[in-house]
Scaffold this motif. Structure first.
Motif, PDB file in Angstrom:
ATOM      1  N   VAL A   1      -1.548  -2.230  14.749  1.00 41.71           N
ATOM      2  CA  VAL A   1      -0.847  -1.293  13.880  1.00 41.71           C
ATOM      3  C   VAL A   1       0.384  -0.807  14.634  1.00 41.71           C
ATOM      4  N   HIS A   2       1.495  -0.677  13.908  1.00 44.36           N
ATOM      5  CA  HIS A   2       2.734  -0.232  14.549  1.00 44.36           C
ATOM      6  C   HIS A   2       3.457   0.703  13.587  1.00 44.36           C
ATOM      7  N   THR A   3       3.180   1.987  13.731  1.00 48.99           N
ATOM      8  CA  THR A   3       3.822   3.026  12.932  1.00 48.99           C
ATOM      9  C   THR A   3       4.336   4.094  13.888  1.00 48.99           C
ATOM     10  N   ALA A   4       5.025   5.082  13.342  1.00 48.52           N
ATOM     11  CA  ALA A   4       5.552   6.154  14.203  1.00 48.52           C
ATOM     12  C   ALA A   4       4.436   6.946  14.865  1.00 48.52           C
ATOM     13  N   ALA A   5       3.318   7.141  14.167  1.00 47.07           N
ATOM     14  CA  ALA A   5       2.274   8.037  14.659  1.00 47.07           C
ATOM     15  C   ALA A   5       1.006   7.344  15.120  1.00 47.07           C
ATOM     16  N   LEU A   6       0.859   6.064  14.824  1.00 45.47           N
ATOM     17  CA  LEU A   6      -0.344   5.327  15.221  1.00 45.47           C
ATOM     18  C   LEU A   6       0.074   3.916  15.575  1.00 45.47           C
ATOM     19  N   ARG A   7      -0.259   3.495  16.774  1.00 46.58           N
ATOM     20  CA  ARG A   7       0.110   2.124  17.170  1.00 46.58           C
ATOM     21  C   ARG A   7      -0.802   1.648  18.282  1.00 46.58           C
TER      22      ARG A   7
ATOM     23  N   ILE B   1       0.852  -1.192   0.000  1.00 44.74           N
ATOM     24  CA  ILE B   1       0.000   0.000   0.000  1.00 44.74           C
ATOM     25  C   ILE B   1       0.883   1.236   0.000  1.00 44.74           C
ATOM     26  N   VAL B   2       0.641   2.110  -0.976  1.00 46.43           N
ATOM     27  CA  VAL B   2       1.412   3.338  -1.148  1.00 46.43           C
ATOM     28  C   VAL B   2       0.465   4.519  -1.109  1.00 46.43           C
ATOM     29  N   SER B   3       0.844   5.535  -0.359  1.00 44.16           N
ATOM     30  CA  SER B   3       0.108   6.796  -0.383  1.00 44.16           C
ATOM     31  C   SER B   3       1.126   7.923  -0.419  1.00 44.16           C
ATOM     32  N   GLY B   4       0.656   9.144  -0.426  1.00 47.94           N
ATOM     33  CA  GLY B   4       1.576  10.267  -0.475  1.00 47.94           C
ATOM     34  C   GLY B   4       0.863  11.532  -0.897  1.00 47.94           C
ATOM     35  N   GLY B   5       1.630  12.582  -1.048  1.00 47.45           N
ATOM     36  CA  GLY B   5       1.094  13.881  -1.397  1.00 47.45           C
ATOM     37  C   GLY B   5       2.035  14.963  -0.923  1.00 47.45           C
ATOM     38  N   GLY B   6       1.591  16.188  -1.020  1.00 40.57           N
ATOM     39  CA  GLY B   6       2.411  17.295  -0.570  1.00 40.57           C
ATOM     40  C   GLY B   6       2.735  17.193   0.906  1.00 40.57           C
ATOM     41  N   SER B   7       3.924  17.636   1.281  1.00 39.46           N
ATOM     42  CA  SER B   7       4.295  17.666   2.687  1.00 39.46           C
ATOM     43  C   SER B   7       3.563  18.807   3.388  1.00 39.46           C
ATOM     44  N   GLY B   8       3.705  18.841   4.714  1.00 41.21           N
ATOM     45  CA  GLY B   8       3.024  19.853   5.505  1.00 41.21           C
ATOM     46  C   GLY B   8       1.826  19.334   6.254  1.00 41.21           C
ATOM     47  N   HIS B   9       1.486  18.044   6.043  1.00 40.25           N
ATOM     48  CA  HIS B   9       0.315  17.444   6.697  1.00 40.25           C
ATOM     49  C   HIS B   9       0.723  16.394   7.728  1.00 40.25           C
ATOM     50  N   GLU B  10       1.960  16.425   8.158  1.00 36.91           N
ATOM     51  CA  GLU B  10       2.487  15.398   9.052  1.00 36.91           C
ATOM     52  C   GLU B  10       1.654  15.283  10.334  1.00 36.91           C
ATOM     53  N   PRO B  11       1.465  14.035  10.812  1.00 34.44           N
ATOM     54  CA  PRO B  11       2.191  12.814  10.445  1.00 34.44           C
ATOM     55  C   PRO B  11       1.748  12.129   9.158  1.00 34.44           C
ATOM     56  N   LEU B  12       0.660  12.547   8.512  1.00 33.68           N
ATOM     57  CA  LEU B  12       0.318  12.026   7.191  1.00 33.68           C
ATOM     58  C   LEU B  12       1.446  12.396   6.217  1.00 33.68           C
ATOM     59  N   HIS B  13       1.974  11.508   5.426  1.00 31.48           N
ATOM     60  CA  HIS B  13       1.679  10.095   5.282  1.00 31.48           C
ATOM     61  C   HIS B  13       2.792   9.232   5.892  1.00 31.48           C
ATOM     62  N   ALA B  14       3.999   9.786   5.974  1.00 34.37           N
ATOM     63  CA  ALA B  14       5.145   8.981   6.407  1.00 34.37           C
ATOM     64  C   ALA B  14       4.956   8.415   7.806  1.00 34.37           C
ATOM     65  N   GLY B  15       4.253   9.138   8.654  1.00 31.92           N
ATOM     66  CA  GLY B  15       4.021   8.672  10.011  1.00 31.92           C
ATOM     67  C   GLY B  15       3.177   7.436  10.110  1.00 31.92           C
ATOM     68  N   TYR B  16       2.574   7.018   8.998  1.00 32.49           N
ATOM     69  CA  TYR B  16       1.705   5.844   8.982  1.00 32.49           C
ATOM     70  C   TYR B  16       2.311   4.693   8.181  1.00 32.49           C
ATOM     71  N   VAL B  17       3.622   4.735   7.963  1.00 33.42           N
ATOM     72  CA  VAL B  17       4.321   3.631   7.319  1.00 33.42           C
ATOM     73  C   VAL B  17       4.741   2.633   8.391  1.00 33.42           C
ATOM     74  N   GLY B  18       4.322   1.384   8.226  1.00 37.06           N
ATOM     75  CA  GLY B  18       4.677   0.352   9.187  1.00 37.06           C
ATOM     76  C   GLY B  18       3.686  -0.789   9.164  1.00 37.06           C
ATOM     77  N   VAL B  19       3.853  -1.719  10.072  1.00 39.17           N
ATOM     78  CA  VAL B  19       2.999  -2.908  10.134  1.00 39.17           C
ATOM     79  C   VAL B  19       1.547  -2.492  10.352  1.00 39.17           C
ATOM     80  N   GLY B  20       0.669  -3.017   9.503  1.00 41.46           N
ATOM     81  CA  GLY B  20      -0.759  -2.774   9.651  1.00 41.46           C
ATOM     82  C   GLY B  20      -1.274  -1.526   8.987  1.00 41.46           C
ATOM     83  N   MET B  21      -0.401  -0.806   8.238  1.00 42.80           N
ATOM     84  CA  MET B  21      -0.878   0.409   7.600  1.00 42.80           C
ATOM     85  C   MET B  21      -0.199   0.564   6.243  1.00 42.80           C
ATOM     86  N   LEU B  22       0.581   1.604   6.021  1.00 42.58           N
ATOM     87  CA  LEU B  22       1.206   1.821   4.719  1.00 42.58           C
ATOM     88  C   LEU B  22       2.516   1.069   4.590  1.00 42.58           C
ATOM     89  N   ASP B  23       2.841   0.675   3.349  1.00 44.34           N
ATOM     90  CA  ASP B  23       4.148   0.111   3.041  1.00 44.34           C
ATOM     91  C   ASP B  23       5.108   1.184   2.539  1.00 44.34           C
TER      92      ASP B  23
END
Length: 334
Positions: free
Chosen positions: A325-331, A50-72
């Motif tokens: 889920v185990h990501t930097a921003a949601l676990r 699963i891949v997502s993305g977009g303009g920065s400035g919305h952190e933790p979306l999207h990089a903060g949700y990369v990990g087990v149970g969410m984004l790859d």
């Protein structure tokens, strides 16, 4: 403008580098070139990526949700600017474990076009890709950045639940169907009390008087439905949640996940005041609050404001929401 930055042109690069340094157990960054944040153990053999993305400035979306149970993988563009097709393609290749890849795309014109191009390029390389476009914002039909409704905080719920479906081993068709079902059953709306400042611009992205509120704001500062005088919190919450509940429409007996999301500059104490009133309205309508989530999850730099998202769930969607889920921003659940 006061920000903890060095060079405005390097804000995204340095921020992502810091994110990767802080979470080496969760992610690795592809940097030379193009630019993507990838799950540390990707690709996972036999699993839908699963891949997502977009303009920065919305952190933790999207990089903060990369990990087990969410984004790859997540693909960060420049501030409020879509990533180009090349890094999206690279992220897609990095997470392809042989079961295909799902792109989750917020409904902004640049994102949609660039993810479409990347999907075509991936297909030419033998990778099966499906795309789900998120358009949960009920505030306006069209905006400065979109044709149709905008993709806002409901994106988080699409990513969480689709990620859980992929983690349990669902096929690409099935993961895409789950993601589309979540998008069809989540509605969001937000407001701004004060604007944000994009680093390279050096000035607020819009003007808002000290006693004014923008109702229906977008996550890039796009105009909403109306600009009004500041009101007590409960009345402002009513202005957001009533259009949400009427749009699906939500009905007595429905079970929902309620997300109260800060826009980056709103204290958690105020978000809980908003949640309190939103929960009261749900109870008054006979809608069951099945799960709750409160915090700054889909932001707009340091904008002061809030959004409310309501997702109608059944047993399957609730189980997927609850899945580990185990990501930097949601676990949770591990």
């Amino acid at each position: 403008m006061k920000k903890l930055i060095n060079d405005p042109a390097k804000t995204v690069d340095e921020g992502v580098a810091g994110f990767a340094a802080a979470h080496p157990d969760l992610v690795r960054v592809v940097v030379d070139p193009p630019f993507a944040v990838v799950r540390a153990d990707a690709p996972v053999a036999g699993k839908v990526g699963i891949v997502s993305g977009g303009g920065s400035g919305h952190e933790p979306l999207h990089a903060g949700y990369v990990g087990v149970g969410m984004l790859d993988a997540a693909v960060p563009g420049a501030m409020f600017t879509s990533p180009t097709p090349d890094p999206i393609l690279e992220a897609t290749k990095q997470v392809d474990g042989g079961a295909g890849v799902l792109h989750i795309v917020k409904n902004y014109t640049g994102d949609v076009l660039n993810f479409e191009t990347a999907a075509d390029l991936a297909l030419a390389e033998g990778i099966e890709v499906q795309s789900v476009v998120v358009d949960d914002d009920v505030a306006v039909k069209d905006s400065l950045y979109t044709a149709g409704r905008r993709g806002v905080a409901g994106t988080l719920l699409v990513e969480k639940i689709a990620g859980a479906a992929a983690e349990r081993g669902d096929s690409l068709d099935r993961v895409a169907e789950v993601a589309r079902r979540v998008n069809s059953q989540v509605r969001s709306m937000g407001l701004a009390l004060a604007p944000c400042t994009v680093p390279h611009a050096g000035e607020p992205s819009f003007e808002l008087g000290e006693d004014e509120v923008e109702i229906g704001i977008g996550i890039h500062g796009e105009p909403g439905r109306e600009r009004i005088a500041l009101e007590p919190a409960d009345r402002l919450v009513d202005r957001l949640i009533e259009p949400i509940l009427e749009d699906l429409p939500f009905q007595q007996g429905d079970r929902v996940v309620l997300l109260v999301n800060g826009m980056g500059g709103t204290p958690l104490s105020e978000l809980y005041i908003v949640f309190r009133r939103a929960a009261e309205v749900l109870a008054e309508r006979g809608i069951e609050l099945a799960r709750s989530l409160v915090g700054s999850y889909v932001t707009s730099l340091e904008m002061q404001g809030v959004s409310i998202s309501v997702l109608k769930v059944d047993d399957e969607l609730l189980d997927l929401y609850d899945a580990p889920v185990h990501t930097a921003a949601l676990r949770w659940g591990r």
